[in-house]
Design a protein around this motif. Sequence first.
Motif, mmCIF file in Angstrom:
data_model
loop_
_atom_site.group_PDB
_atom_site.id
_atom_site.type_symbol
_atom_site.label_atom_id
_atom_site.label_comp_id
_atom_site.label_asym_id
_atom_site.label_seq_id
_atom_site.Cartn_x
_atom_site.Cartn_y
_atom_site.Cartn_z
ATOM 1 N N SER A 85 -1.909 5.935 6.710
ATOM 2 C CA SER A 85 -3.319 5.695 6.403
ATOM 3 C C SER A 85 -4.202 5.960 7.611
ATOM 4 C CB SER A 85 -3.520 4.252 5.930
ATOM 5 O OG SER A 85 -3.306 3.339 6.996
ATOM 6 N N ARG B 230 0.809 -1.211 0.000
ATOM 7 C CA ARG B 230 0.000 0.000 0.000
ATOM 8 C C ARG B 230 0.850 1.273 0.000
ATOM 9 N NH1 ARG B 230 0.296 3.378 4.088
ATOM 10 N NH2 ARG B 230 -1.166 4.675 2.947
ATOM 11 N N ASN C 183 0.897 3.021 -6.259
ATOM 12 C CA ASN C 183 1.364 2.101 -5.222
ATOM 13 C C ASN C 183 1.692 0.741 -5.833
ATOM 14 O OD1 ASN C 183 -0.963 3.941 -3.931
ATOM 15 N ND2 ASN C 183 0.629 3.580 -2.407
ATOM 16 N N PHE D 270 -6.233 -1.806 -0.445
ATOM 17 C CA PHE D 270 -5.519 -2.743 -1.304
ATOM 18 C C PHE D 270 -5.574 -4.119 -0.658
ATOM 19 C CE2 PHE D 270 -3.516 1.427 -1.623
ATOM 20 C CZ PHE D 270 -3.675 1.691 -2.976
#
Length: 708
Positions: free
Chosen positions: A358, A275, A674, A617
């Motif tokens: 994140s 990610r 990514n 992801f």
Amino acid sequence: MEEKRYSKVPVFENGMAQPVFPFTDAKSGEKYDAQTSDIVRYCVYVESDYDMDGDGKRDLVKVLIQVPRSAVEGNYKAPTLFEARPYCAGVQADGYEHMKEVQDKEYRKFDFAELDHKAEPRIPTGSISAMDLALKADPADWYYPDKGNNNSMVYENLENFNYYMVRGFAVVVSAGFGALGSDGYNFVGSDYERDAFKCVVEWLHGDRIAYADRTGTIETKAEWSNGKVAMTGRSYAGTMPFAVATTGVKGLETIIPVAGISDWYSQQNMQGAQRYWPKEMLNSFLAYFCSSRYNDETLSEKELDDIAAFHHELSLKQIKCGFDYDPEFWGSGNYRLNADKIKCSALIVQGLNDENVSTKQFEMMYRSFKEAGTTVKTIVHQGPHITPTMPNKNYGILIDGQFYDDIVNKWISHYLFDLDNDVESMPEVLAQTNFDQNKWEKEDAWLMNDQMVLTCAQDGESVIDTDWEKAGISAENFDDVMGVKSTNMGTRFVTAPFEEEVTIQGTVCLEMKAALRDGDPECDFHPENRNDADTLTMKLGDSKLSGKMDDVEVAVLLCDVYDEEFDSIQTVDPERNIVPVKVVKEGGIINGGDLPAFDEAEFETVHKKYRVITRAFADLCNPEAGYEPETAQNSIELKKDEYHNYHIYLNATRYTVQPGHSLAVVIATEDPVNCLIHKTYSVAIDNASVKAEVPVTKEAADRELVIK
């Protein structure tokens, strides 16, 4: 002109400490005068329990101390605001070039058992007071050229917290092991790294020895300290407060982590898939970047080679894991596993447009404090990877009409000065809305009990592949394409327009059945290095090294879509790291005392027909992977046309969908932004299986919507 109000002791009004202490900056180099400075500055070297480099002596951790002079003179005991920031002693700016330079280099075998050498503690031969140590301190200890960064001066760590010093707080910063002035190795996500900073808290609390210099003979105590510590910082410096909090160390009363990591595996990976940015997938990259100890001119060639051999072995250990969770490699950095040891409170701050650290990280951190049963509040704003006040960029955003540092001031005045104010009655969630950045909403909890369900009305299959050229996809336009149309690389499922606004809060879970449709597993799906990463990093997905099929990736996006362009706050650069700001009031962020004001800013808006609300992801080889990082341990060999069930958890979000807008669930293969290893494969999705469980605030509960 307003007359300055100076005081020898802290003064409190409106529930917070006031700017009544004079200030002298520390950037004046040779002109800095310790005899007259209103802030007492000096460095100490805290002794750890480790001897990572095996020299027979316990490793020392360099710490910069900044304390209002009045506290050192004995007029009051100062609490401490501590930033544990591995960058602050200098960095290696040539990270990408370095990884390519060493990709084929041979190193001696480094046995990680070498890190656990035992050494007896030093025995002090004398002691020195804080004031005497400060009077003989050399400003070059904290103001010097950063050889790893074009010889720019190391001073960023001095400027970020001036606001607090003029209000009576001590400010302490440390880069930890592996940094210039400290011993040991920078070991990202390890107990060693965590404990270096834990030792600093122990010294401030009076439970550990620190020395006046690196010879480790003359002891110095924090006699000016009241023993109470708050940790704060952003990103890496927002991670270490949580890491230290999970040790339960005495003296740590509260943390204010900003965009901090709660688990290193899911920072780099997500449900078995990559990610993070392709060139920075190895933890050794970050370890090298922060290892300013490479620039220590007193080190021998062997000592420098030992650091390099350690970093290389760190790469090899991660490569063996591939993109899956390995408890031995990742377990120490999964701090949330020690949530039961937490004793302090937390005020967690996160940008909802942060694609660096994140948003899942702040939610897992929040869950940990709830599990521990201690006080936790959270502030979520519409910015990217920023702190609401950015001293190094001279701007700040208001938090519900308040200065960010005033909010933190109230928080730490309560926990460090025992001030009776209203911080514990703050809402558990204070959220800046996406439709009006001047509007902030309050919630009693982050985790929602209610949900809205999106179910697919389509039959048959959707087949998506990884042909970037056919789809017209690149790192520059992936979101722009996926947000508005289906292509060979991605399929979209869209709701009818909403009749009423709906606020999403929390983690969306996408359920689906999918199968590998085409590709050549025997040749690892023909990997290509599209992002020019070094060959060592590229070995992460090599099945011959890991012994398993790995990284057959899908990307999932949840988008707000509308027939016409609408204003939204979102990132504008290919790396998804920049949300532009504009100054709305020069000098509008008041720092008080002798300090200059910063500009008040707001986020710039963009005008598009879509906005990516959140993304995720996942690796199709990890059907068991779920929300918890450790569920991504087991991978399977995919067989063509063999379907598996997947539960894909998108990054946490809070977002209000306006009437007339629709939600789009986008399922794609590779995201070029990514994508470390471009592969050739296609995936079949059972359309009827696609279902999204969307946590919502109570007024939007129990809705079931069709996507097609």
